[in-house]
Design a protein around this motif. Structure first.
Motif, PDB file in Angstrom:
ATOM      1  N   GLU A   1       0.824  -1.208   0.000  1.00 35.09           N
ATOM      2  CA  GLU A   1       0.000   0.000   0.000  1.00 35.09           C
ATOM      3  C   GLU A   1       0.866   1.270   0.000  1.00 35.09           C
ATOM      4  O   GLU A   1       0.844   2.034   0.973  1.00 35.09           O
ATOM      5  CB  GLU A   1      -0.880   0.025   1.255  1.00 35.09           C
ATOM      6  CG  GLU A   1      -1.719  -1.215   1.434  1.00 35.09           C
ATOM      7  CD  GLU A   1      -2.299  -1.286   2.838  1.00 35.09           C
ATOM      8  OE1 GLU A   1      -3.205  -0.502   3.126  1.00 35.09           O
ATOM      9  OE2 GLU A   1      -1.802  -2.093   3.635  1.00 35.09           O
ATOM     10  N   SER A   2       1.634   1.455  -1.058  1.00 34.79           N
ATOM     11  CA  SER A   2       2.540   2.615  -1.076  1.00 34.79           C
ATOM     12  C   SER A   2       1.764   3.934  -1.012  1.00 34.79           C
ATOM     13  O   SER A   2       2.246   4.925  -0.453  1.00 34.79           O
ATOM     14  CB  SER A   2       3.430   2.573  -2.311  1.00 34.79           C
ATOM     15  OG  SER A   2       2.649   2.663  -3.466  1.00 34.79           O
ATOM     16  N   GLY A   3       0.559   3.947  -1.548  1.00 28.10           N
ATOM     17  CA  GLY A   3      -0.257   5.165  -1.520  1.00 28.10           C
ATOM     18  C   GLY A   3      -0.582   5.598  -0.105  1.00 28.10           C
ATOM     19  O   GLY A   3      -0.705   6.805   0.182  1.00 28.10           O
ATOM     20  N   TYR A   4      -0.642   4.609   0.800  1.00 33.42           N
ATOM     21  CA  TYR A   4      -0.971   4.896   2.200  1.00 33.42           C
ATOM     22  C   TYR A   4       0.096   5.801   2.852  1.00 33.42           C
ATOM     23  O   TYR A   4      -0.210   6.625   3.706  1.00 33.42           O
ATOM     24  CB  TYR A   4      -1.080   3.567   2.973  1.00 33.42           C
ATOM     25  CG  TYR A   4      -1.290   3.744   4.454  1.00 33.42           C
ATOM     26  CD1 TYR A   4      -2.555   4.039   4.969  1.00 33.42           C
ATOM     27  CD2 TYR A   4      -0.221   3.621   5.349  1.00 33.42           C
ATOM     28  CE1 TYR A   4      -2.729   4.219   6.332  1.00 33.42           C
ATOM     29  CE2 TYR A   4      -0.391   3.806   6.710  1.00 33.42           C
ATOM     30  CZ  TYR A   4      -1.652   4.092   7.200  1.00 33.42           C
ATOM     31  OH  TYR A   4      -1.820   4.277   8.542  1.00 33.42           O
ATOM     32  N   LEU A   5       1.357   5.645   2.405  1.00 36.53           N
ATOM     33  CA  LEU A   5       2.468   6.375   3.039  1.00 36.53           C
ATOM     34  C   LEU A   5       2.618   7.818   2.549  1.00 36.53           C
ATOM     35  O   LEU A   5       3.337   8.610   3.147  1.00 36.53           O
ATOM     36  CB  LEU A   5       3.786   5.627   2.781  1.00 36.53           C
ATOM     37  CG  LEU A   5       3.900   4.254   3.432  1.00 36.53           C
ATOM     38  CD1 LEU A   5       5.175   3.561   2.953  1.00 36.53           C
ATOM     39  CD2 LEU A   5       3.918   4.363   4.958  1.00 36.53           C
ATOM     40  N   GLU A   6       1.913   8.134   1.462  1.00 29.72           N
ATOM     41  CA  GLU A   6       2.108   9.461   0.857  1.00 29.72           C
ATOM     42  C   GLU A   6       1.736  10.616   1.793  1.00 29.72           C
ATOM     43  O   GLU A   6       2.213  11.727   1.640  1.00 29.72           O
ATOM     44  CB  GLU A   6       1.332   9.560  -0.457  1.00 29.72           C
ATOM     45  CG  GLU A   6       2.137   8.962  -1.612  1.00 29.72           C
ATOM     46  CD  GLU A   6       1.332   8.828  -2.883  1.00 29.72           C
ATOM     47  OE1 GLU A   6       0.188   9.313  -2.919  1.00 29.72           O
ATOM     48  OE2 GLU A   6       1.859   8.212  -3.819  1.00 29.72           O
ATOM     49  N   LYS A   7       0.868  10.318   2.777  1.00 25.88           N
ATOM     50  CA  LYS A   7       0.488  11.378   3.729  1.00 25.88           C
ATOM     51  C   LYS A   7       1.656  11.771   4.653  1.00 25.88           C
ATOM     52  O   LYS A   7       1.623  12.810   5.290  1.00 25.88           O
ATOM     53  CB  LYS A   7      -0.721  10.953   4.547  1.00 25.88           C
ATOM     54  CG  LYS A   7      -0.519   9.723   5.391  1.00 25.88           C
ATOM     55  CD  LYS A   7      -1.801   9.356   6.111  1.00 25.88           C
ATOM     56  CE  LYS A   7      -1.630   8.037   6.855  1.00 25.88           C
ATOM     57  NZ  LYS A   7      -2.836   7.533   7.453  1.00 25.88           N
ATOM     58  N   TYR A   8       2.681  10.909   4.708  1.00 23.77           N
ATOM     59  CA  TYR A   8       3.838  11.218   5.577  1.00 23.77           C
ATOM     60  C   TYR A   8       4.997  11.886   4.825  1.00 23.77           C
ATOM     61  O   TYR A   8       5.883  12.455   5.448  1.00 23.77           O
ATOM     62  CB  TYR A   8       4.354   9.940   6.244  1.00 23.77           C
ATOM     63  CG  TYR A   8       3.370   9.345   7.220  1.00 23.77           C
ATOM     64  CD1 TYR A   8       3.049  10.050   8.392  1.00 23.77           C
ATOM     65  CD2 TYR A   8       2.780   8.117   6.986  1.00 23.77           C
ATOM     66  CE1 TYR A   8       2.130   9.510   9.280  1.00 23.77           C
ATOM     67  CE2 TYR A   8       1.880   7.580   7.883  1.00 23.77           C
ATOM     68  CZ  TYR A   8       1.556   8.283   9.023  1.00 23.77           C
ATOM     69  OH  TYR A   8       0.665   7.776   9.913  1.00 23.77           O
ATOM     70  N   GLY A   9       5.006  11.763   3.517  1.00 28.62           N
ATOM     71  CA  GLY A   9       6.105  12.376   2.774  1.00 28.62           C
ATOM     72  C   GLY A   9       6.199  11.846   1.358  1.00 28.62           C
ATOM     73  O   GLY A   9       5.300  11.143   0.884  1.00 28.62           O
ATOM     74  N   GLU A  10       7.288  12.158   0.713  1.00 27.20           N
ATOM     75  CA  GLU A  10       7.488  11.777  -0.690  1.00 27.20           C
ATOM     76  C   GLU A  10       7.763  10.266  -0.784  1.00 27.20           C
ATOM     77  O   GLU A  10       8.597   9.748  -0.036  1.00 27.20           O
ATOM     78  CB  GLU A  10       8.719  12.556  -1.177  1.00 27.20           C
ATOM     79  CG  GLU A  10       8.913  12.605  -2.657  1.00 27.20           C
ATOM     80  CD  GLU A  10      10.212  13.333  -2.986  1.00 27.20           C
ATOM     81  OE1 GLU A  10      10.973  12.807  -3.801  1.00 27.20           O
ATOM     82  OE2 GLU A  10      10.462  14.414  -2.394  1.00 27.20           O
ATOM     83  N   VAL A  11       7.088   9.582  -1.668  1.00 21.58           N
ATOM     84  CA  VAL A  11       7.271   8.131  -1.808  1.00 21.58           C
ATOM     85  C   VAL A  11       7.796   7.825  -3.215  1.00 21.58           C
ATOM     86  O   VAL A  11       7.344   8.402  -4.197  1.00 21.58           O
ATOM     87  CB  VAL A  11       5.931   7.378  -1.573  1.00 21.58           C
ATOM     88  CG1 VAL A  11       6.113   5.871  -1.768  1.00 21.58           C
ATOM     89  CG2 VAL A  11       5.388   7.657  -0.174  1.00 21.58           C
ATOM     90  N   ARG A  12       8.754   6.926  -3.260  1.00 17.64           N
ATOM     91  CA  ARG A  12       9.368   6.566  -4.535  1.00 17.64           C
ATOM     92  C   ARG A  12       9.535   5.043  -4.550  1.00 17.64           C
ATOM     93  O   ARG A  12       9.906   4.451  -3.525  1.00 17.64           O
ATOM     94  CB  ARG A  12      10.729   7.274  -4.603  1.00 17.64           C
ATOM     95  CG  ARG A  12      11.563   7.025  -5.815  1.00 17.64           C
ATOM     96  CD  ARG A  12      12.719   8.039  -5.821  1.00 17.64           C
ATOM     97  NE  ARG A  12      13.545   7.963  -4.613  1.00 17.64           N
ATOM     98  CZ  ARG A  12      14.610   7.174  -4.494  1.00 17.64           C
ATOM     99  NH1 ARG A  12      14.981   6.409  -5.479  1.00 17.64           N
ATOM    100  NH2 ARG A  12      15.317   7.178  -3.367  1.00 17.64           N
ATOM    101  N   SER A  13       9.203   4.405  -5.688  1.00 23.89           N
ATOM    102  CA  SER A  13       9.315   2.942  -5.778  1.00 23.89           C
ATOM    103  C   SER A  13      10.398   2.548  -6.763  1.00 23.89           C
ATOM    104  O   SER A  13      10.531   3.164  -7.837  1.00 23.89           O
ATOM    105  CB  SER A  13       7.986   2.323  -6.248  1.00 23.89           C
ATOM    106  OG  SER A  13       6.989   2.604  -5.304  1.00 23.89           O
ATOM    107  N   GLU A  14      11.166   1.550  -6.387  1.00 26.40           N
ATOM    108  CA  GLU A  14      12.164   0.968  -7.301  1.00 26.40           C
ATOM    109  C   GLU A  14      11.993  -0.537  -7.216  1.00 26.40           C
ATOM    110  O   GLU A  14      12.490  -1.164  -6.285  1.00 26.40           O
ATOM    111  CB  GLU A  14      13.584   1.378  -6.895  1.00 26.40           C
ATOM    112  CG  GLU A  14      13.958   2.752  -7.387  1.00 26.40           C
ATOM    113  CD  GLU A  14      15.368   3.135  -7.010  1.00 26.40           C
ATOM    114  OE1 GLU A  14      16.208   2.247  -6.762  1.00 26.40           O
ATOM    115  OE2 GLU A  14      15.609   4.362  -6.950  1.00 26.40           O
ATOM    116  N   GLY A  15      11.217  -1.116  -8.129  1.00 26.01           N
ATOM    117  CA  GLY A  15      10.899  -2.546  -8.075  1.00 26.01           C
ATOM    118  C   GLY A  15      10.044  -2.835  -6.854  1.00 26.01           C
ATOM    119  O   GLY A  15       9.015  -2.189  -6.650  1.00 26.01           O
TER     120      GLY A  15
END
Lengths: 255, 302
Positions: free
Chosen positions: B241-255
């Motif tokens: 649930e990477s979208g869940y963390l966006e409220k805490y700051g910038e999120v970036r995915s690598e694989g």
């Protein structure tokens, strides 16, 4: 004393490389060589004219050397920023000023001996013999230029090279005249000017104590008092000027 | 706490132009101390007051007010025997050779150095082979090195170096840095100024950021760099649930790996707890701190 000597030797070496010095010595050589042209226009006085002209030329070129080189020796240290590496070493203001003073004096002595050697060479060539009595002038010049050296260093402590050059020249000429001006004021009863002449007479160095040219050229005797006065007056006055100079220099900041 | 070598209190320098009735401030209320054996870097842009400060400590300028004490008791002029000074863009007597120059400066300490002693001194700065050449033929790097040698001539306890690395090529900079580090290893205290951050960061144990004549920040490099955290980077695996963390700051995915840049340090424990509860695996938590350059820029902007 080693520090004063180090600064003096360095000042001397640096001044030797000054193009103005070489130009003045060459010019002095040309002027001394040209003394012969005055002989035909001075009936029966040829030898005396050559001698008088010669010793005067040596004096004039020495004055020019002090004026052009002496008044720049302190300024150059600041302008070229070499002063920073000296004044952050354990060197007092008195040692630095004394070093510059003696360095210039070293140069004056060397130039004086060179000019006198050239002068004697020409008198030998033109007159057929060397008048050794002229060496008396050399003695008086040594102390005259010791004092003028101190005047130039003193003025350089608080004025630009141009201003101190002009003032050095003025003090030299006025210093030769105050003696006559004092007599003139008395003779012509100019009481309104007497304070000014007295002020100049007592404050400015009295260079007339070193003037023995007429006596030497005409082979008149020079009293022992004249020798002693020239020596003591020059040493005392120069010492006072150097002490005041070092005091003034101690107030200086190196921006 | 080691012995205090340089102590500066409320130092003010005002330059006055007597004819124009103008005043300009060189330094305005400086306070700092340098302990024995420290390399203190005075960092600031051009015109910040670095050279003024160093010249006052070197005894070339007089403070308008405030106090400078060297070695616990001396004013700068009295301490000259114990300091070595390298001015900014140094200039030396061009008619002298490297050997003659060092002999001249040694005589100002009342010493007469023989050829072997001069060679040793010049070898330290890598100029032994150029000792017979005139200063006028020296390159900028060589002038800087002979400047370093003259600063060391009296074996000083305190070295004051004004922009010792400015205008040098990378090799020259490396050489001077090595010389500074070499002197530090001998137990010397070194104060140097620079506007080049990487140099200060590489050499100094303590730094003072100076701006408009005022010290904005002073402390050890470690203290300064530790003081402000820019963000905390959390590296997470197996978190759908990477979208869940966006409220805490910038999120970036690598694989399969997610990086979260957490801006608020206070929420760190809460975020970690939530990630673990939701089945995520935390690989690393790295506090990313302000670089010295960012500290410097922050001080300027303040």
């Amino acid at each position: 004393m080693n520090k004063v000597l180090a600064i003096a030797q360095n000042t001397f070496k640096e001044s030797l490389r000054d193009k103005i010095l070489l130009s003045l010595v060459i010019l002095g050589f040309i002027f001394l060589a040209s003394s012969k042209i005055f002989v035909p226009i001075s009936i029966g006085q040829g030898a005396k004219i050559i001698k008088d002209f010669g010793v005067s030329m040596v004096e004039i070129f020495e004055v020019l050397i002090v004026t052009f080189i002496g008044t720049r020796i302190l300024y150059q240290e600041i302008e070229r920023k070499t002063i920073y590496s000296i004044m952050t070493k354990p060197v007092t203001d008195l040692e630095f000023i004394s070093g510059k003073f003696f360095g210039l004096y070293y140069l004056i002595i060397v130039v004086q001996f060179i000019l006198f050697a050239i002068f004697f060479l020409f008198t030998r060539f033109y007159l057929g013999r060397v008048d050794w009595y002229l060496l008396n002038v050399l003695y008086f010049y040594l102390f005259e230029f010791l004092l003028l050296d101190a005047v130039a260093v003193f003025l350089s402590c608080f004025t630009s090279p141009f201003t101190s050059g002009i003032l050095t020249l003025l003090i030299f000429f006025i210093g030769h005249l105050t003696h006559y001006l004092k007599e003139l004021v008395v003779m012509m009863n100019l009481s309104n000017f007497s304070w000014l002449v007295n002020f100049l007479y007592f404050i400015l160095p009295n260079f007339s104590v070193f003037n023995v040219k007429p006596s030497v050229v005409y082979h008149l005797p020079i009293s022992i008092n004249s020798y002693l006065l020239a020596f003591s007056y020059s040493i005392l006055y120069s010492t006072i000027l150097i002490l005041i100079s070092s005091f003034l220099y101690s107030k200086k900041e190196y921006l | 706490m080691g012995m205090i070598i340089v102590e500066i209190k409320s130092l003010v320098k005002i330059y006055k132009s007597p004819f124009l009735m103008k005043k300009s401030i060189g330094v305005n209320g400086l306070d700092f101390e340098i302990e024995k054996g420290e390399i203190f870097g005075l960092l600031g842009p051009n015109g910040a007051g670095k050279t003024t400060t160093l010249k006052i400590i070197g005894g070339l300028l007089k403070p308008t007010s405030g106090k400078v004490t060297l070695f616990g008791k001396y004013v700068p002029k009295e301490a000259r025997r114990r300091i070595g000074f390298l001015p900014e863009n140094p200039s030396f007597y061009r008619h002298l050779t490297g050997k003659e120059l060092l002999q001249f400066y040694a005589r100002l300490y009342g010493k007469n150095l023989n050829d072997n002693e001069i060679k040793e001194k010049l070898e330290v700065v890598g100029l032994k082979d150029s000792m017979g050449k005139r200063i006028s033929s020296y390159s900028k790097g060589m002038v800087q090195r002979i400047g370093f040698a003259q600063a060391l001539i009296g074996d000083p306890e305190l070295l004051i170096l004004d922009e010792p690395l400015s205008g040098l090529d990378p090799i020259g900079r490396r050489e001077i840095k090595d010389l500074i580090e070499g002197e530090k290893s001998k137990g010397k205290t070194i104060l140097f100024s620079s506007h080049i951050l990487s140099d200060v960061e590489a050499i100094c144990s303590k730094v003072g950021i100076i701006l408009n004549g005022k010290l904005k920040k002073v402390g050890s490099i470690r203290e300064i760099l530790k003081s402000d955290i820019r963000y905390i980077e959390i590296m997470i695996e197996r978190f759908p649930e990477s979208g869940y963390l966006e409220k805490y700051g910038e999120v970036r995915s690598e694989g399969k790996v997610i990086y979260l840049r957490l801006r608020e340090e206070t929420k760190r424990d809460k975020v970690i707890k939530e990630i673990i509860e939701r089945g995520g695996k935390i690989i690393s938590i790295v506090p990313v701190r302000l670089t010295l350059e960012e500290h410097f820029m922050k001080a300027i902007n303040e």
